[in-house]
Design a protein around this motif. Structure first.
Motif, mmCIF file in Angstrom:
data_model
loop_
_atom_site.group_PDB
_atom_site.id
_atom_site.type_symbol
_atom_site.label_atom_id
_atom_site.label_comp_id
_atom_site.label_asym_id
_atom_site.label_seq_id
_atom_site.Cartn_x
_atom_site.Cartn_y
_atom_site.Cartn_z
ATOM 1 N N GLY A 22 0.812 -1.218 0.000
ATOM 2 C CA GLY A 22 0.000 0.000 0.000
ATOM 3 C C GLY A 22 0.842 1.263 0.000
ATOM 4 O O GLY A 22 0.572 2.210 -0.740
ATOM 5 N N LEU A 23 1.876 1.279 0.828
ATOM 6 C CA LEU A 23 2.745 2.453 0.892
ATOM 7 C C LEU A 23 3.529 2.638 -0.404
ATOM 8 O O LEU A 23 3.754 3.765 -0.842
ATOM 9 N N SER A 24 3.932 1.529 -1.014
ATOM 10 C CA SER A 24 4.702 1.605 -2.264
ATOM 11 C C SER A 24 3.898 2.268 -3.377
ATOM 12 O O SER A 24 4.462 2.952 -4.232
ATOM 13 N N LYS A 25 2.595 2.079 -3.365
ATOM 14 C CA LYS A 25 1.744 2.703 -4.380
ATOM 15 C C LYS A 25 1.711 4.221 -4.211
ATOM 16 O O LYS A 25 1.634 4.957 -5.187
ATOM 17 N N GLY A 29 9.154 4.356 -5.992
ATOM 18 C CA GLY A 29 10.594 4.556 -5.961
ATOM 19 C C GLY A 29 11.189 4.570 -4.565
ATOM 20 O O GLY A 29 12.398 4.741 -4.414
ATOM 21 N N SER A 30 10.354 4.391 -3.549
ATOM 22 C CA SER A 30 10.853 4.409 -2.176
ATOM 23 C C SER A 30 11.337 3.019 -1.762
ATOM 24 O O SER A 30 11.007 2.018 -2.394
ATOM 25 N N ARG A 31 12.132 2.989 -0.701
ATOM 26 C CA ARG A 31 12.558 1.721 -0.109
ATOM 27 C C ARG A 31 11.883 1.627 1.254
ATOM 28 O O ARG A 31 12.028 2.521 2.094
ATOM 29 N N ILE A 32 11.121 0.550 1.449
ATOM 30 C CA ILE A 32 10.302 0.391 2.646
ATOM 31 C C ILE A 32 10.556 -0.983 3.234
ATOM 32 O O ILE A 32 10.566 -1.979 2.508
ATOM 33 N N ASN A 33 10.748 -1.042 4.550
ATOM 34 C CA ASN A 33 10.810 -2.346 5.199
ATOM 35 C C ASN A 33 10.240 -2.245 6.603
ATOM 36 O O ASN A 33 10.146 -1.161 7.187
ATOM 37 N N ILE A 34 9.830 -3.404 7.112
ATOM 38 C CA ILE A 34 9.285 -3.499 8.465
ATOM 39 C C ILE A 34 10.048 -4.605 9.181
ATOM 40 O O ILE A 34 10.106 -5.731 8.701
ATOM 41 N N ASP A 35 10.636 -4.259 10.321
ATOM 42 C CA ASP A 35 11.400 -5.219 11.121
ATOM 43 C C ASP A 35 10.456 -5.859 12.143
ATOM 44 O O ASP A 35 10.196 -5.283 13.199
ATOM 45 N N LEU A 36 9.945 -7.027 11.811
ATOM 46 C CA LEU A 36 9.004 -7.712 12.693
ATOM 47 C C LEU A 36 9.692 -8.315 13.920
ATOM 48 O O LEU A 36 9.023 -8.694 14.872
ATOM 49 N N HIS A 37 11.017 -8.401 13.888
ATOM 50 C CA HIS A 37 11.758 -8.972 15.017
ATOM 51 C C HIS A 37 12.063 -7.934 16.093
ATOM 52 O O HIS A 37 12.358 -8.291 17.225
ATOM 53 N N ASP A 38 11.982 -6.668 15.757
ATOM 54 C CA ASP A 38 12.213 -5.596 16.722
ATOM 55 C C ASP A 38 10.981 -5.465 17.615
ATOM 56 O O ASP A 38 9.855 -5.627 17.145
ATOM 57 N N CYS A 39 11.190 -5.142 18.879
ATOM 58 C CA CYS A 39 10.053 -5.029 19.807
ATOM 59 C C CYS A 39 9.089 -3.914 19.406
ATOM 60 O O CYS A 39 7.907 -3.964 19.744
#
Length: 70
Positions: A22-25, A29-39
């Protein structure tokens, strides 16, 4: 290039993929990631132009908590 970091409550990889899609739309051209291992389930976005207020609104619209990580 701007970088913003957010604290979320996204816990599942399927949810993370949907939020990133959704955010990429909205941020081509952005770089997006989510760290599910971080608290804090960190959402990191690198893009040319960012509005943290808009990012928070977009993630909340998908049903998740999101706030700028200070």
């Amino acid at each position: 290039m701007m970088i913003e970091v957010f604290k979320t409550n996204i816990c599942q990889s399927e949810d993370a993929a949907a939020v990133i899609d959704g955010l990429s739309k909205d941020l081509p051209g952005s770089r997006i990631n989510i760290d599910l291992h971080d608290c804090d389930k960190i959402l990191r976005i690198e893009a040319q132009a960012l509005s943290p207020v808009d990012i928070v609104a977009l993630v909340r619209r998908q049903g998740f908590r999101c706030e700028v990580l200070e």
